[in-house]
Design a protein around this motif. Sequence first.
Motif, PDB file in Angstrom:
ATOM      1  N   ALA A 186       0.673  -1.450  -0.323  1.00  0.00           N
ATOM      2  CA  ALA A 186      -0.345   0.025   0.306  1.00  0.00           C
ATOM      3  C   ALA A 186       0.776   1.108   0.355  1.00  0.00           C
ATOM      4  N   ALA A 222      -5.836   2.033   1.768  1.00  0.00           N
ATOM      5  CA  ALA A 222      -5.346   2.559   0.418  1.00  0.00           C
ATOM      6  C   ALA A 222      -7.190   2.720   0.020  1.00  0.00           C
ATOM      7  N   PRO A 290      -8.776   0.592  -5.016  1.00  0.00           N
ATOM      8  CA  PRO A 290      -7.935  -0.792  -4.639  1.00  0.00           C
ATOM      9  C   PRO A 290      -9.214  -1.311  -5.557  1.00  0.00           C
TER      10      PRO A 290
END
Length: 403
Positions: A186, A222, A290
């Motif tokens: 991340a 994320a 994501p």
Amino acid sequence: MLRSAALSAARRVSAQPRTTAVLGKGAVFQAARTMASAASSDTVTFEFGDKTFEGYNIDVPSSSITLTKADAISLYREMQMVRRLEMAADSSYKHKLIRGFCHLCTGQEAVPVGIEGAITKEDAIITAYRCHGFTYMRGAAPVGILAELMGRKDGVSKGKGGSMHMYAPNFYGGNGIVGAQVPLGAGIAFAQKYNNEKTCTLALYGDGAANQGQVFEAYNMAKLWDLPVIFVCENNKYGMGTAAGRAAANTDYYTRGQYIPGIRVNGMDVLAVRQAVAYAREYATSGNGPLVLEMKTYRYGGHSMSDPGTTYRTREEIQHMRSTSDPITGYKHRLVDSGIVSEDELKSIDKEAKKLIDEALATAKATPEPAASELWDDVYAKGTEVPYLRGRVVEETHYYNVD
């Protein structure tokens, strides 16, 4: 200290070039055999079965994929190279040329090969300790990987990292702490977004690591910042010797991002992996944030070389997976059925892969170990060293910048 030294050493060693023969460019386990059709004289189209992809809060990828014939054959070649590489590692370990931990990906070759076929060299990958196939696909030469496994100076990490700490351009390891690579992934994606790059990071972890708290912390950050990271769970059904269902209340790992969409993929199908990752890359690099991919796959060996792999599952189960779902055998049938290559041509590729790995193994064996004087190198970047570093005992203290 070991991991720091290995990473620093890897950064100083450029990846060794592969030969042309190696780098040819170019279900859920029981999915029906893909049908193929010639889209043109230079391309081939494959259709996927109904259960190849399953989506969570997102549409699934297209049910067909079109590749050039060269790319289609290259996927087969690269899976054979990864399989042969792991077979060489297995043999070397049993002959005590490799010591310590060693985790093989035999049976899971479709995942690293399919992923690399869908991304660019500017994209980043970070994974756990089952990393040999990813290291190879990111550009490291087989001889460098095998030499590293043996602790030799020409290894990709100068012999200081071993099986779990290998690196290549935009490949951040090889990480030995379960799940620790996920928040690092991340962080890499954060840097990509901060620098306005049109790239993404794939952060891989296993089903055994999927229950780690840091995985969910990484999910949260994320999504909060819509980072271009693809979380990839390699679900090979067993975390060490524990079946997934005995360790997780929810084994639909692609749904566990909650507020992050997910896709389950037949990870024994190299084309499905490539298709799903290409779809996920487009999603992530388009500002959508994501995505979670679950690759349903299977390892034929134990968790590591010290695990026979038969105390928590039957030999019949392993043989059944080999005979019905092997990623290389299944793809071989599809290529031959498509008419773009003959069985004899594929046998030639098999022989060439064996020859290349055998040669790499012989070269690696002949490589010397690093000198003891190099033990302290690469712990710190030159010019940033602390005054001294303790050894095992006070008498082994090493002083930097002392003539």
